[in-house]
Design a protein around this motif. Sequence first.
Motif, short mmCIF file in Angstrom:
data_model
loop_
_atom_site.label_atom_id
_atom_site.label_comp_id
_atom_site.label_asym_id
_atom_site.label_seq_id
_atom_site.Cartn_x
_atom_site.Cartn_y
_atom_site.Cartn_z
N THR A 1 0.85 -1.19 0.00
CA THR A 1 0.00 0.00 0.00
C THR A 1 0.88 1.24 0.00
O THR A 1 0.86 2.06 0.93
N LEU A 2 1.67 1.37 -1.04
CA LEU A 2 2.60 2.49 -1.16
C LEU A 2 1.88 3.71 -1.73
O LEU A 2 0.84 3.59 -2.38
N CYS A 3 2.44 4.89 -1.49
CA CYS A 3 1.83 6.12 -1.99
C CYS A 3 2.17 6.30 -3.46
O CYS A 3 3.35 6.44 -3.83
N THR A 4 1.16 6.33 -4.31
CA THR A 4 1.39 6.48 -5.75
C THR A 4 1.98 7.85 -6.09
O THR A 4 2.80 7.96 -7.01
N SER A 5 1.57 8.88 -5.37
CA SER A 5 2.06 10.22 -5.66
C SER A 5 3.53 10.39 -5.26
O SER A 5 4.27 11.13 -5.91
N CYS A 6 3.95 9.70 -4.21
CA CYS A 6 5.33 9.82 -3.71
C CYS A 6 6.33 8.97 -4.49
O CYS A 6 7.54 9.14 -4.30
N CYS A 7 5.85 8.07 -5.33
CA CYS A 7 6.75 7.10 -6.00
C CYS A 7 6.62 7.19 -7.51
O CYS A 7 6.03 6.29 -8.15
#
Length: 476
Positions: free
Chosen positions: A445-451
């Motif tokens: 559940t990683l942040c799409t905007s940060c990566c």
Amino acid sequence: MPRFIKRGSQRTRLIRWDFLIQTGSSLKDQHLHGLSTMAKAVLIDLCHLETNSWNNQIQDSIIRTLEALGKEVSSQAPFVCLMCCQALKTKRNGEDTLQKTMQSFQCSKGRFEVVCSENTVSTLYAIKQKLDEKDISVIKIILPSQRKPLMREYTSQLFTSVYQIEYEDLEVTCEENNLPKSTAPQSELISLSVQDAEKIQNEIKMFFESLPALKGKLTLLKSSLIPDHIFLHGFTTRTGGISYISTLSSFNLFSSSKRRDPPAVVKENLRRLAVTAGFNQDTYHSVKVNHASDVWIMGKTKPESYDGIVTNQKGVTIAAPGADCIPVLFADPVRKACGAAHSGWQGTLQGVSMAVVNAMISEYGCNVKDILVVLGPSVGPCCFKLPQESAQKFHRIDPKCVRLYESSHPYVDIRRATRVLLEAGGVLPQNIQDDSVMDPNQNVTLCTSCCPNQFYSHVRDGENFGTQVGYISIKG
């Protein structure tokens, strides 16, 4: 002078090779001046010509045409591209005839290019990349009328409605240029046989299959919560596909009339996903997003739009897209049923995740305590803001879902809201995987905007954003 013929309510200009040769640079004051103001790109289709069709007369006419275009001084002067196939290239003292043609007008304004490749699809796709680099979407294609039905099929497969494409007839001698001679009125030369359409579609399919993967290999994220011996599942990232446009590169899995990635490219990306993940592309179904809470129970009448799917059929792969919105996967290893949901902020408020859980319970007899839920890559509370009025609705679910509540656009945690609603519906806390996982090797559940190197993001990239998916199926 060029002549006009009547076609329905439209007038179509026919450009003759002998007209090009006789008038030379006078084209600037007649036909080509209109092109420079009407179109941002002009493609002259020579893909029908073969080696024995090329002669000095045709070469001279092309040079004169290009020289006339080179004299355009308008800021709207078009980018001009000659498109031809490999068969046309001939060697003379180690140099290509077309290269000599190119050199003859390089001294103009640099707006002309010759693109020559193995066949029409590879040539046209190479030109499309050039147009996308220049952000050109208005295109005029000049071609023999007999080629028009074929070219329409190629462009329908390789372009989307973002592009404005019009066609203009180029009259050439049939016997000398390997075109089928027809006595039918030009108004009738607009259809393409099913066989020819299928041939073009197969040609495009084979071409895309031959393209190398961009930005590294295809990478999938998997959750340890979902048992591998029962379910096939994963979340895609943005590497390993063939989409070349920056915000869509490279593993975009959604085509839209508002984006430049055509369905054929997305279909090839999906084929590569199916091969890598090990599922059947022909039994793949993705939700039809409506940002609501409708659920399609596979086997029953499909709604016009829906943000959730559930199934207990083996070998069928279901998926939910996401590019900030949460792709949520559901699995019941006891009853062997699964689900997928697209949960944006509106769908989250409407309870789309619990709608999927309830559908699994009512349709397949699942026990809520057996259902496993995994939240995929999505925008985190670090990057997602909503207007105060919308943020208040999340605050009512749980005050911890909103940060800087008093501001006009507070930060909102749609993941936490999803967990709170699922737990309230009876899903066990330990059966929900989200960003609370502490082990970075286990967190999906990683942040799409940060990566930006891993994921697409509407928040970060704007309207022309790509899409990843979460998928799941029951193994046979």
